[in-house]
Design a protein around this motif. Structure first.
Motif, PDB file in Angstrom:
ATOM      1  N   LEU A   4      68.611  32.830  58.894  1.00 47.82           N
ATOM      2  CA  LEU A   4      67.963  31.934  59.867  1.00 47.82           C
ATOM      3  C   LEU A   4      66.694  31.275  59.325  1.00 47.82           C
ATOM      4  CD1 LEU A   4      68.484  33.936  63.193  1.00 47.82           C
ATOM      5  CD2 LEU A   4      69.612  31.810  62.506  1.00 47.82           C
ATOM      6  N   VAL A   5      66.232  31.685  58.140  1.00 52.42           N
ATOM      7  CA  VAL A   5      65.037  31.012  57.594  1.00 52.42           C
ATOM      8  C   VAL A   5      65.308  29.524  57.369  1.00 52.42           C
ATOM      9  CG1 VAL A   5      64.122  33.077  56.466  1.00 52.42           C
ATOM     10  CG2 VAL A   5      65.565  31.500  55.175  1.00 52.42           C
ATOM     11  N   HIS A   6      66.581  29.153  57.307  1.00 52.27           N
ATOM     12  CA  HIS A   6      66.918  27.740  57.076  1.00 52.27           C
ATOM     13  C   HIS A   6      66.768  26.895  58.338  1.00 52.27           C
ATOM     14  CE1 HIS A   6      68.174  28.649  53.051  1.00 52.27           C
ATOM     15  NE2 HIS A   6      68.960  29.602  53.505  1.00 52.27           N
ATOM     16  N   LEU A   7      66.569  27.541  59.467  1.00 54.24           N
ATOM     17  CA  LEU A   7      66.391  26.787  60.716  1.00 54.24           C
ATOM     18  C   LEU A   7      64.951  26.954  61.184  1.00 54.24           C
ATOM     19  CD1 LEU A   7      69.655  27.935  62.464  1.00 54.24           C
ATOM     20  CD2 LEU A   7      69.092  25.559  62.007  1.00 54.24           C
ATOM     21  N   PRO A   8      64.188  25.874  61.212  1.00 56.17           N
ATOM     22  CA  PRO A   8      62.813  26.012  61.680  1.00 56.17           C
ATOM     23  C   PRO A   8      62.792  26.273  63.183  1.00 56.17           C
ATOM     24  CG  PRO A   8      63.315  23.709  61.208  1.00 56.17           C
ATOM     25  CD  PRO A   8      64.529  24.487  60.856  1.00 56.17           C
ATOM     26  N   LYS A  21      60.168  41.982  59.030  1.00 56.06           N
ATOM     27  CA  LYS A  21      59.552  41.288  57.886  1.00 56.06           C
ATOM     28  C   LYS A  21      60.410  40.121  57.395  1.00 56.06           C
ATOM     29  CE  LYS A  21      61.086  44.787  54.490  1.00 56.06           C
ATOM     30  NZ  LYS A  21      61.203  46.000  55.333  1.00 56.06           N
ATOM     31  N   TYR A  22      61.688  40.144  57.692  1.00 55.62           N
ATOM     32  CA  TYR A  22      62.575  39.050  57.258  1.00 55.62           C
ATOM     33  C   TYR A  22      62.515  37.848  58.198  1.00 55.62           C
ATOM     34  CZ  TYR A  22      64.350  42.814  54.374  1.00 55.62           C
ATOM     35  OH  TYR A  22      64.440  43.857  53.499  1.00 55.62           O
ATOM     36  N   ALA A  23      61.881  37.995  59.346  1.00 50.52           N
ATOM     37  CA  ALA A  23      61.766  36.883  60.291  1.00 50.52           C
ATOM     38  C   ALA A  23      60.624  35.975  59.841  1.00 50.52           C
ATOM     39  CB  ALA A  23      61.509  37.402  61.701  1.00 50.52           C
ATOM     40  N   GLN A  24      60.950  34.739  59.515  1.00 55.89           N
ATOM     41  CA  GLN A  24      59.907  33.811  59.076  1.00 55.89           C
ATOM     42  C   GLN A  24      59.593  32.786  60.158  1.00 55.89           C
ATOM     43  OE1 GLN A  24      60.529  32.323  55.103  1.00 55.89           O
ATOM     44  NE2 GLN A  24      60.954  34.377  54.328  1.00 55.89           N
ATOM     45  N   ASN A  25      60.534  31.887  60.407  1.00 52.43           N
ATOM     46  CA  ASN A  25      60.314  30.891  61.467  1.00 52.43           C
ATOM     47  C   ASN A  25      60.965  31.350  62.755  1.00 52.43           C
ATOM     48  OD1 ASN A  25      59.469  29.218  59.254  1.00 52.43           O
ATOM     49  ND2 ASN A  25      61.653  28.862  58.908  1.00 52.43           N
ATOM     50  N   THR A  26      61.491  32.561  62.728  1.00 50.17           N
ATOM     51  CA  THR A  26      62.310  33.051  63.833  1.00 50.17           C
ATOM     52  C   THR A  26      61.504  33.956  64.751  1.00 50.17           C
ATOM     53  OG1 THR A  26      64.187  33.026  62.324  1.00 50.17           O
ATOM     54  CG2 THR A  26      64.452  34.287  64.360  1.00 50.17           C
ATOM     55  N   THR A  27      61.652  33.743  66.051  1.00 50.58           N
ATOM     56  CA  THR A  27      61.125  34.687  67.030  1.00 50.58           C
ATOM     57  C   THR A  27      62.298  35.520  67.530  1.00 50.58           C
ATOM     58  OG1 THR A  27      59.429  33.094  67.665  1.00 50.58           O
ATOM     59  CG2 THR A  27      59.806  34.934  69.172  1.00 50.58           C
ATOM     60  N   VAL A  28      62.173  36.824  67.465  1.00 54.46           N
ATOM     61  CA  VAL A  28      63.255  37.739  67.848  1.00 54.46           C
ATOM     62  C   VAL A  28      63.114  38.064  69.339  1.00 54.46           C
ATOM     63  CG1 VAL A  28      64.241  40.030  67.457  1.00 54.46           C
ATOM     64  CG2 VAL A  28      63.388  38.688  65.520  1.00 54.46           C
ATOM     65  N   LEU A  29      64.188  37.859  70.096  1.00 60.02           N
ATOM     66  CA  LEU A  29      64.129  38.039  71.548  1.00 60.02           C
ATOM     67  C   LEU A  29      64.946  39.250  72.000  1.00 60.02           C
ATOM     68  CD1 LEU A  29      64.612  34.372  72.854  1.00 60.02           C
ATOM     69  CD2 LEU A  29      62.520  35.485  72.037  1.00 60.02           C
ATOM     70  N   LEU A  30      64.315  40.103  72.798  1.00 58.84           N
ATOM     71  CA  LEU A  30      65.018  41.170  73.499  1.00 58.84           C
ATOM     72  C   LEU A  30      65.622  40.563  74.756  1.00 58.84           C
ATOM     73  CD1 LEU A  30      62.044  43.685  73.426  1.00 58.84           C
ATOM     74  CD2 LEU A  30      64.246  44.147  72.325  1.00 58.84           C
ATOM     75  N   GLU A  31      66.919  40.764  74.977  1.00 55.54           N
ATOM     76  CA  GLU A  31      67.529  40.256  76.204  1.00 55.54           C
ATOM     77  C   GLU A  31      67.445  41.311  77.308  1.00 55.54           C
ATOM     78  OE1 GLU A  31      71.364  38.414  75.744  1.00 55.54           O
ATOM     79  OE2 GLU A  31      71.699  38.297  77.902  1.00 55.54           O
ATOM     80  N   THR A  32      67.121  40.867  78.526  1.00 58.33           N
ATOM     81  CA  THR A  32      67.096  41.755  79.689  1.00 58.33           C
ATOM     82  C   THR A  32      68.539  42.130  80.040  1.00 58.33           C
ATOM     83  OG1 THR A  32      67.245  39.854  81.159  1.00 58.33           O
ATOM     84  CG2 THR A  32      65.036  40.654  80.652  1.00 58.33           C
ATOM     85  N   MET A  33      68.803  43.408  80.282  1.00 62.74           N
ATOM     86  CA  MET A  33      70.176  43.862  80.500  1.00 62.74           C
ATOM     87  C   MET A  33      70.424  44.294  81.953  1.00 62.74           C
ATOM     88  SD  MET A  33      71.061  43.064  77.550  1.00 62.74           S
ATOM     89  CE  MET A  33      72.795  43.438  77.688  1.00 62.74           C
ATOM     90  N   SER A  34      71.724  44.371  82.309  1.00 65.36           N
ATOM     91  CA  SER A  34      72.089  44.646  83.703  1.00 65.36           C
ATOM     92  C   SER A  34      72.011  46.140  84.040  1.00 65.36           C
ATOM     93  CB  SER A  34      73.504  44.143  83.975  1.00 65.36           C
ATOM     94  OG  SER A  34      74.432  44.852  83.181  1.00 65.36           O
TER      95      SER A  34
END
Ligand code: FE
Ligand code: FE
Ligand code: ZN
Length: 279
Positions: free
Chosen positions: A99-103, A135-148
């Motif tokens: 995903l580093v290829h996607l800003p 550490k591998y996340a550069q332009n990426t924000t990692v999202l926790l999804e709310t679960m049922s």
């Protein structure tokens, strides 16, 4: 002036990014979500950088909102099986590297199921995994999804998401994606008390952590802890409650992603509905 409504749906990544961008435009969307690989897991296709470049030009020209990459469902960061944990780490690391290829992209994942180990243990395992891969996340924000809350899912109460974020060493790289179907099934009443739910989210997590919305109706009743998405207006949340949510001043500017059981023409109608209701 009111901010533009950013809305799209979940698209198949099989034809590539430019094709997804064009499909999005065709149905009136300015964002979309895609699976980083087969939802069942397995190897990811090599990224076609030319395709990405072409998509980014199109996205810029049409002022797309950030897009959302969804991790495969089989990724369970709080399994009791060492092989499953290893697989989760491998997929997470590989996805973030690609995903580093996607800003400015979001990487959304399900916190997982603790399979009887207990929520506390689950939270610890999820944070452990994040602390290995963030550490591998550069332009990426990692999202926790709310679960049922079906089975032994973790991430049902906002407090559980908070407990994960508190244990993460790079919390600035993290956010939350609120799924309307999941949250309603989890027992947060988006229909009669939207303000109250958002107030609670703000008090527990902080609304600045909310980065994306999965916009779904639900086949199942309130607080049922079941996860069955429905078309907009045909479920227990209803079209009007969801239109109110899209218009809520505290949610303006976020990308809204439809994960309703539709094809392109169905999503086109739902997007048109929300654009028409948007003020
Ligand atoms: Fe999801
Ligand atoms: Fe979702
Ligand atoms: Zn769901």
């Amino acid at each position: 002036m009111a901010e533009k409504l950013h809305i799209g749906c979940h698209l198949s990544a099989s034809k590539g990014f430019l094709a997804m961008g064009k499909d999005a435009l065709k149905i009136g969307a300015d964002t979309f979500q895609f699976f980083t690989r087969n939802p069942q897991g397995g190897r990811a296709k090599d990224l076609d950088l030319k395709d990405i470049e072409a998509f980014l030009l199109l996205a810029e020209e049409h002022q797309f909102a950030p897009i959302v990459a969804h991790a495969p469902y089989t990724l369970n960061p709080c399994s009791d099986n060492p092989q499953t944990l290893e697989f989760a780490e491998m997929v997470f690391e590989d996805d973030l590297k690609r995903l580093v290829h996607l800003p400015h992209v979001y990487y959304n994942f399900h916190p997982g199921s603790h399979v009887g180990q207990g929520t506390e243990k689950g939270i610890e395992l999820i944070a452990n995994l994040l602390n290995k891969v963030l550490k591998y996340a550069q332009n990426t924000t990692v999202l926790l999804e709310t679960m049922s809350g079906k089975g032994s899912e973790v991430g049902v109460r906002f407090e559980e998401l908070k407990a994960i974020l508190e244990r993460v060493n790079e919390p600035q790289k993290m956010g939350v994606c609120l799924d309307t179907c999941h949250v309603y099934s989890a027992g947060y009443d988006l229909v009669s008390d939207l303000d109250g739910v958002l107030k609670e989210f703000d008090a527990v997590l902080g609304l600045e952590k909310l980065k994306a919305i999965h916009l779904n109706d639900s086949k199942m009743p309130f607080a049922s802890h079941k996860d069955r998405h429905e078309k907009i207006g045909q479920g227990t949340l209803g079209a009007e409650a969801l239109a109110r949510l899209v218009n809520h001043p505290k949610l303006k500017g976020l990308p809204f992603i439809l994960e309703t059981p539709n094809e392109l023409d169905g999503w086109q109608k739902e997007i048109a509905f929300f654009r028409q209701k948007y003020c």
